[in-house]
Design a protein around this motif. Structure first.
Motif, mmCIF file in Angstrom:
data_model
loop_
_atom_site.group_PDB
_atom_site.id
_atom_site.type_symbol
_atom_site.label_atom_id
_atom_site.label_comp_id
_atom_site.label_asym_id
_atom_site.label_seq_id
_atom_site.Cartn_x
_atom_site.Cartn_y
_atom_site.Cartn_z
ATOM 1 N N THR A 1 7.958 -0.295 -6.057
ATOM 2 C CA THR A 1 6.920 -0.065 -6.185
ATOM 3 C C THR A 1 5.997 -0.300 -5.456
ATOM 4 N N ILE A 2 4.330 0.117 -5.563
ATOM 5 C CA ILE A 2 3.547 -0.044 -4.860
ATOM 6 C C ILE A 2 1.553 -0.583 -4.983
ATOM 7 N N ALA A 3 2.177 -1.721 -4.941
ATOM 8 C CA ALA A 3 1.283 -3.062 -5.253
ATOM 9 C C ALA A 3 0.049 -2.123 -5.529
ATOM 10 N N THR A 4 -0.679 -1.836 -4.192
ATOM 11 C CA THR A 4 -2.633 -1.327 -4.387
ATOM 12 C C THR A 4 -2.573 -0.212 -4.693
ATOM 13 N N ASP A 5 -3.711 0.175 -4.760
ATOM 14 C CA ASP A 5 -4.199 1.635 -5.043
ATOM 15 C C ASP A 5 -4.202 2.347 -3.371
ATOM 16 N N HIS B 1 0.772 -0.863 0.020
ATOM 17 C CA HIS B 1 -0.087 -0.010 0.546
ATOM 18 C C HIS B 1 0.725 1.329 0.096
ATOM 19 N N PRO B 2 0.121 2.234 -0.209
ATOM 20 C CA PRO B 2 1.300 3.051 -0.507
ATOM 21 C C PRO B 2 1.147 3.493 1.602
ATOM 22 N N ASP B 3 2.683 4.241 1.804
ATOM 23 C CA ASP B 3 3.043 3.885 3.153
ATOM 24 C C ASP B 3 3.515 3.159 3.709
ATOM 25 N N ASP B 4 3.077 2.145 3.075
ATOM 26 C CA ASP B 4 3.947 0.810 3.852
ATOM 27 C C ASP B 4 5.048 0.835 3.168
ATOM 28 N N ILE B 5 6.005 1.424 2.518
ATOM 29 C CA ILE B 5 7.554 1.435 2.271
ATOM 30 C C ILE B 5 8.056 2.419 3.048
ATOM 31 N N GLU B 6 7.783 3.474 3.202
ATOM 32 C CA GLU B 6 7.627 4.578 4.361
ATOM 33 C C GLU B 6 8.111 3.753 5.893
ATOM 34 N N ASN C 1 -1.710 -0.122 -9.005
ATOM 35 C CA ASN C 1 -3.261 0.324 -9.046
ATOM 36 C C ASN C 1 -3.916 -0.562 -8.759
ATOM 37 N N ILE C 2 -3.270 -2.291 -7.963
ATOM 38 C CA ILE C 2 -4.492 -3.157 -8.075
ATOM 39 C C ILE C 2 -4.942 -2.776 -6.598
ATOM 40 N N PRO C 3 -7.057 -3.415 -6.826
ATOM 41 C CA PRO C 3 -7.706 -2.698 -6.315
ATOM 42 C C PRO C 3 -7.028 -3.443 -4.411
ATOM 43 N N ASP C 4 -7.177 -2.177 -3.684
ATOM 44 C CA ASP C 4 -6.921 -2.391 -2.015
ATOM 45 C C ASP C 4 -8.016 -2.991 -1.920
ATOM 46 N N ALA C 5 -7.242 -4.219 -0.805
ATOM 47 C CA ALA C 5 -7.986 -5.148 0.027
ATOM 48 C C ALA C 5 -7.609 -6.532 -0.996
ATOM 49 N N LEU C 6 -7.626 -6.236 -2.824
ATOM 50 C CA LEU C 6 -8.063 -8.274 -3.662
ATOM 51 C C LEU C 6 -6.129 -8.138 -3.851
ATOM 52 N N ASP D 1 3.015 -11.841 8.190
ATOM 53 C CA ASP D 1 1.730 -10.360 8.607
ATOM 54 C C ASP D 1 0.828 -10.571 9.106
ATOM 55 N N TYR D 2 0.315 -9.241 9.501
ATOM 56 C CA TYR D 2 -1.254 -8.974 9.930
ATOM 57 C C TYR D 2 -2.286 -8.225 9.165
ATOM 58 N N HIS D 3 -2.343 -8.147 7.850
ATOM 59 C CA HIS D 3 -2.404 -7.749 6.596
ATOM 60 C C HIS D 3 -2.938 -8.409 5.556
ATOM 61 N N SER D 4 -3.996 -8.956 5.240
ATOM 62 C CA SER D 4 -3.986 -9.841 3.786
ATOM 63 C C SER D 4 -3.248 -8.659 2.775
ATOM 64 N N ASP D 5 -3.048 -7.903 2.647
ATOM 65 C CA ASP D 5 -2.100 -8.003 1.571
ATOM 66 C C ASP D 5 -1.299 -7.552 1.548
ATOM 67 N N HIS D 6 -0.677 -7.842 2.628
ATOM 68 C CA HIS D 6 0.798 -7.715 2.750
ATOM 69 C C HIS D 6 1.212 -9.112 2.877
ATOM 70 N N ILE D 7 0.696 -10.246 3.221
ATOM 71 C CA ILE D 7 0.766 -12.188 2.690
ATOM 72 C C ILE D 7 0.536 -12.111 1.787
ATOM 73 N N ALA D 8 -0.688 -11.769 1.001
ATOM 74 C CA ALA D 8 -0.200 -12.082 -0.508
ATOM 75 C C ALA D 8 0.523 -11.751 -1.334
ATOM 76 N N LEU D 9 1.023 -10.778 -0.888
ATOM 77 C CA LEU D 9 2.717 -9.476 -1.724
ATOM 78 C C LEU D 9 3.900 -10.161 -1.215
ATOM 79 N N SER D 10 3.671 -10.934 -0.283
ATOM 80 C CA SER D 10 4.866 -11.875 0.460
ATOM 81 C C SER D 10 4.867 -13.262 -0.094
ATOM 82 N N LYS D 11 3.560 -14.062 -0.637
ATOM 83 C CA LYS D 11 3.882 -14.909 -1.557
ATOM 84 C C LYS D 11 4.103 -15.453 -3.064
#
Length: 160
Positions: free
Chosen positions: A34-38, A9-14, A72-77, A107-117
């Protein structure tokens, strides 16, 4: 060395990677972002208005490195479509990194987990991956520590 930081997400790299990336930049390494979601969810307002605000904030916060690429992948998806896998794979192939920094699989967030995998599946067999700490260190036992105290105030400013 060419380093690619991929945040969900925007702010995760920061929040999770800024200190380490500052050390790398200081030592002459090339940084791509790179920031994956919008980022369209998770605020007092939602939708494209929030996505636009968060994108502008990340561009400003990360300007010392470079302008991030937004997938710009939809957030939470994240991870719900083969298209997401393809977008991330193409981004990695285009950057040709020698090291990838991304989220940890527990990680605690589903988008973080998905990206890691997804990143591990795409690149784990030929590009080293450094997984960043989770929020408050939950479910994370690091193998490496980096002293970011020299860059800490700058990191805080990038987040706020």
């Amino acid at each position: 060395m060419k380093i690619l930081a991929i945040g969900a997400h925007p702010d995760d790299i920061e929040i999770f990677m800024y200190g380490f990336l500052s050390i790398c930049k200081e030592n002459g390494h090339s940084i791509s972002l790179t920031i994956a979601t919008d980022g369209a969810l998770g605020g007092k307002i939602n939708g494209q208005k929030l996505a636009k605000i968060r994108k502008a904030e990340s561009i400003n916060a990360l300007k010392k490195f470079q302008k991030p690429v937004f997938l710009n992948i939809p957030d939470a998806l994240l991870g719900e479509s083969k298209k997401h896998f393809r977008l991330i794979r193409e981004n990695i192939e285009k950057n040709k990194p020698q090291l990838i920094v991304t989220h940890y699989k527990k990680d605690y967030h589903s988008d973080h987990i998905a990206l890691s995998k997804i990143v591990k599946k795409i690149a784990g067999h030929y590009i080293p991956i450094l997984f960043c700490d989770t929020m408050m260190g939950l479910n994370f036992n690091p193998d490496y520590y980096f002293d970011i105290s020299k860059h800490f105030n700058e990191k805080i400013k990038s987040i706020l």
